[in-house]
Design a protein around this motif. Structure first.
Motif, PDB file in Angstrom:
ATOM      1  N   GLU A 200       0.816  -1.207   0.000  1.00  0.00           N
ATOM      2  CA  GLU A 200       0.000   0.000   0.000  1.00  0.00           C
ATOM      3  C   GLU A 200       0.850   1.257   0.000  1.00  0.00           C
ATOM      4  OE1 GLU A 200      -3.245   0.628  -0.227  1.00  0.00           O
ATOM      5  OE2 GLU A 200      -3.870  -1.450  -0.314  1.00  0.00           O
ATOM      6  N   TYR A 201       1.966   1.233   0.684  1.00  0.00           N
ATOM      7  CA  TYR A 201       2.849   2.397   0.721  1.00  0.00           C
ATOM      8  C   TYR A 201       3.232   2.821  -0.701  1.00  0.00           C
ATOM      9  CZ  TYR A 201       6.692   5.454   1.986  1.00  0.00           C
ATOM     10  OH  TYR A 201       7.527   6.534   2.121  1.00  0.00           O
ATOM     11  N   TYR A 202       3.553   1.849  -1.535  1.00  0.00           N
ATOM     12  CA  TYR A 202       3.917   2.146  -2.919  1.00  0.00           C
ATOM     13  C   TYR A 202       2.693   2.362  -3.795  1.00  0.00           C
ATOM     14  CZ  TYR A 202       8.506   0.901  -1.325  1.00  0.00           C
ATOM     15  OH  TYR A 202       9.685   0.886  -0.625  1.00  0.00           O
ATOM     16  N   PHE A 203       1.605   1.680  -3.484  1.00  0.00           N
ATOM     17  CA  PHE A 203       0.360   1.862  -4.233  1.00  0.00           C
ATOM     18  C   PHE A 203      -0.160   3.291  -4.063  1.00  0.00           C
ATOM     19  CE2 PHE A 203      -4.343   1.459  -4.422  1.00  0.00           C
ATOM     20  CZ  PHE A 203      -4.453   1.103  -5.756  1.00  0.00           C
ATOM     21  N   HIS A 204       0.004   3.868  -2.895  1.00  0.00           N
ATOM     22  CA  HIS A 204      -0.440   5.241  -2.677  1.00  0.00           C
ATOM     23  C   HIS A 204       0.316   6.226  -3.558  1.00  0.00           C
ATOM     24  CE1 HIS A 204      -1.931   4.001   1.549  1.00  0.00           C
ATOM     25  NE2 HIS A 204      -2.864   3.820   0.644  1.00  0.00           N
ATOM     26  N   LYS A 205       1.562   5.953  -3.841  1.00  0.00           N
ATOM     27  CA  LYS A 205       2.328   6.808  -4.745  1.00  0.00           C
ATOM     28  C   LYS A 205       1.742   6.742  -6.157  1.00  0.00           C
ATOM     29  CE  LYS A 205       6.452   6.625  -1.972  1.00  0.00           C
ATOM     30  NZ  LYS A 205       7.901   6.531  -1.919  1.00  0.00           N
ATOM     31  N   TYR A 206       1.314   5.545  -6.561  1.00  0.00           N
ATOM     32  CA  TYR A 206       0.643   5.378  -7.848  1.00  0.00           C
ATOM     33  C   TYR A 206      -0.676   6.153  -7.853  1.00  0.00           C
ATOM     34  CZ  TYR A 206      -2.138   3.133 -11.480  1.00  0.00           C
ATOM     35  OH  TYR A 206      -2.951   2.900 -12.547  1.00  0.00           O
ATOM     36  N   ILE A 207      -1.427   6.043  -6.777  1.00  0.00           N
ATOM     37  CA  ILE A 207      -2.711   6.740  -6.669  1.00  0.00           C
ATOM     38  C   ILE A 207      -2.502   8.255  -6.800  1.00  0.00           C
ATOM     39  CG2 ILE A 207      -4.573   7.354  -5.040  1.00  0.00           C
ATOM     40  CD1 ILE A 207      -5.002   4.652  -6.200  1.00  0.00           C
ATOM     41  N   ALA A 208      -1.504   8.779  -6.113  1.00  0.00           N
ATOM     42  CA  ALA A 208      -1.248  10.220  -6.157  1.00  0.00           C
ATOM     43  C   ALA A 208      -0.924  10.685  -7.572  1.00  0.00           C
ATOM     44  CB  ALA A 208      -0.105  10.578  -5.215  1.00  0.00           C
ATOM     45  N   ARG A 209      -0.114   9.933  -8.257  1.00  0.00           N
ATOM     46  CA  ARG A 209       0.350  10.342  -9.581  1.00  0.00           C
ATOM     47  C   ARG A 209      -0.694  10.097 -10.668  1.00  0.00           C
ATOM     48  NH1 ARG A 209       4.337   7.271  -9.627  1.00  0.00           N
ATOM     49  NH2 ARG A 209       3.691   5.828 -11.219  1.00  0.00           N
ATOM     50  N   ILE A 210      -1.302   8.915 -10.688  1.00  0.00           N
ATOM     51  CA  ILE A 210      -2.165   8.532 -11.802  1.00  0.00           C
ATOM     52  C   ILE A 210      -3.633   8.865 -11.547  1.00  0.00           C
ATOM     53  CG2 ILE A 210      -2.922   6.593 -13.242  1.00  0.00           C
ATOM     54  CD1 ILE A 210       0.054   7.392 -13.600  1.00  0.00           C
ATOM     55  N   VAL A 211      -4.143   8.524 -10.390  1.00  0.00           N
ATOM     56  CA  VAL A 211      -5.577   8.706 -10.125  1.00  0.00           C
ATOM     57  C   VAL A 211      -5.888  10.130  -9.683  1.00  0.00           C
ATOM     58  CG1 VAL A 211      -7.531   7.909  -8.731  1.00  0.00           C
ATOM     59  CG2 VAL A 211      -5.860   6.261  -9.574  1.00  0.00           C
ATOM     60  N   LEU A 212      -5.090  10.670  -8.781  1.00  0.00           N
ATOM     61  CA  LEU A 212      -5.343  12.022  -8.278  1.00  0.00           C
ATOM     62  C   LEU A 212      -4.700  13.108  -9.138  1.00  0.00           C
ATOM     63  CD1 LEU A 212      -4.885  11.358  -4.464  1.00  0.00           C
ATOM     64  CD2 LEU A 212      -7.006  11.365  -5.790  1.00  0.00           C
ATOM     65  N   HIS A 213      -3.922  12.702 -10.145  1.00  0.00           N
ATOM     66  CA  HIS A 213      -3.306  13.608 -11.125  1.00  0.00           C
ATOM     67  C   HIS A 213      -2.451  14.695 -10.482  1.00  0.00           C
ATOM     68  CE1 HIS A 213      -5.654  11.678 -14.199  1.00  0.00           C
ATOM     69  NE2 HIS A 213      -6.752  11.900 -13.514  1.00  0.00           N
ATOM     70  N   ARG A 214      -1.619  14.287  -9.567  1.00  0.00           N
ATOM     71  CA  ARG A 214      -0.682  15.230  -8.966  1.00  0.00           C
ATOM     72  C   ARG A 214       0.598  15.178  -9.777  1.00  0.00           C
ATOM     73  NH1 ARG A 214      -2.832  15.356  -3.539  1.00  0.00           N
ATOM     74  NH2 ARG A 214      -4.992  15.832  -4.018  1.00  0.00           N
ATOM     75  N   LYS A 215       0.940  16.292 -10.426  1.00  0.00           N
ATOM     76  CA  LYS A 215       2.118  16.311 -11.280  1.00  0.00           C
ATOM     77  C   LYS A 215       3.382  16.058 -10.470  1.00  0.00           C
ATOM     78  CE  LYS A 215       4.376  18.915 -14.878  1.00  0.00           C
ATOM     79  NZ  LYS A 215       4.399  20.121 -15.673  1.00  0.00           N
ATOM     80  N   TYR A 216       3.495  16.708  -9.338  1.00  0.00           N
ATOM     81  CA  TYR A 216       4.607  16.491  -8.417  1.00  0.00           C
ATOM     82  C   TYR A 216       4.003  16.083  -7.073  1.00  0.00           C
ATOM     83  CZ  TYR A 216       6.952  19.117 -12.029  1.00  0.00           C
ATOM     84  OH  TYR A 216       7.431  19.540 -13.230  1.00  0.00           O
ATOM     85  N   PRO A 217       3.571  14.831  -6.960  1.00  0.00           N
ATOM     86  CA  PRO A 217       2.741  14.444  -5.818  1.00  0.00           C
ATOM     87  C   PRO A 217       3.443  14.442  -4.470  1.00  0.00           C
ATOM     88  CG  PRO A 217       3.321  12.524  -7.116  1.00  0.00           C
ATOM     89  CD  PRO A 217       3.822  13.725  -7.856  1.00  0.00           C
ATOM     90  N   PHE A 218       4.748  14.449  -4.428  1.00  0.00           N
ATOM     91  CA  PHE A 218       5.416  14.270  -3.150  1.00  0.00           C
ATOM     92  C   PHE A 218       6.158  15.516  -2.680  1.00  0.00           C
ATOM     93  CE2 PHE A 218       5.329  10.285  -5.521  1.00  0.00           C
ATOM     94  CZ  PHE A 218       4.286   9.715  -4.815  1.00  0.00           C
ATOM     95  N   GLU A 219       6.021  16.596  -3.407  1.00  0.00           N
ATOM     96  CA  GLU A 219       6.635  17.842  -2.982  1.00  0.00           C
ATOM     97  C   GLU A 219       5.647  18.631  -2.139  1.00  0.00           C
ATOM     98  OE1 GLU A 219       8.205  20.064  -6.221  1.00  0.00           O
ATOM     99  OE2 GLU A 219       9.409  18.397  -6.941  1.00  0.00           O
ATOM    100  N   ASN A 220       6.105  19.121  -1.003  1.00  0.00           N
ATOM    101  CA  ASN A 220       5.303  19.977  -0.120  1.00  0.00           C
ATOM    102  C   ASN A 220       4.010  19.302   0.346  1.00  0.00           C
ATOM    103  OD1 ASN A 220       7.213  22.016  -0.454  1.00  0.00           O
ATOM    104  ND2 ASN A 220       6.205  22.709  -2.324  1.00  0.00           N
ATOM    105  N   HIS A 221       4.056  18.017   0.552  1.00  0.00           N
ATOM    106  CA  HIS A 221       2.898  17.306   1.094  1.00  0.00           C
ATOM    107  C   HIS A 221       3.343  16.153   1.951  1.00  0.00           C
ATOM    108  CE1 HIS A 221      -1.044  15.423   1.372  1.00  0.00           C
ATOM    109  NE2 HIS A 221      -1.511  16.578   1.003  1.00  0.00           N
TER     110      HIS A 221
END
Length: 125
Positions: free
Chosen positions: A102-123
């Protein structure tokens, strides 16, 4: 379309963990493994991945997913099998394996499903 892919990935990951640990190790039937897989995926995707994860971040969502997986296995496992004494240990093992995925799946969710271009900056991800 992204949600269908994400649910498919989550279901395959869940099936693999439940089958390898409970199916092979605990001798659950394929039907019991499928029931647990569907229940876990149906609960944890909308709650953990779409509600908790965007608001609380990856660590909290992973902990919530661990708790949900363990709870579903413990509650449904008691209904599905006669000897449920070792469900606590095997449920914790499945939940831990799922939490790692799930830890890695959430990174996929942020990038692909939630459409965060830079999902891990400032969050909190």
């Amino acid at each position: 379309m992204e949600h269908f892919k994400a649910i498919g990935i989550k279901s395959i990951m869940t099936f693999a963990a439940v089958f390898l640990i409970l199916g092979l190790g605990f001798q659950m039937t394929l039907g019991q493994v499928m029931i647990l897989t569907v229940a876990i995926s149906a609960l944890s995707y909308p709650l953990g991945d779409l509600k908790v994860f965007p608001k609380a971040g990856n660590k909290v969502a992973t902990l919530v997913d661990f708790t949900m997986v363990f709870g579903v296995i413990w509650l449904l496992g008691n209904v599905l099998v006669q000897n449920s004494a070792s469900l606590i240990i095997s449920g914790a093992i499945v939940a831990f394996a799922m939490a790692v995925g799930e830890y890695y799946f959430h990174k996929y969710i942020a990038r692909i499903v939630l459409h965060r271009k830079y999902p891990f900056e400032n969050h909190k991800y």
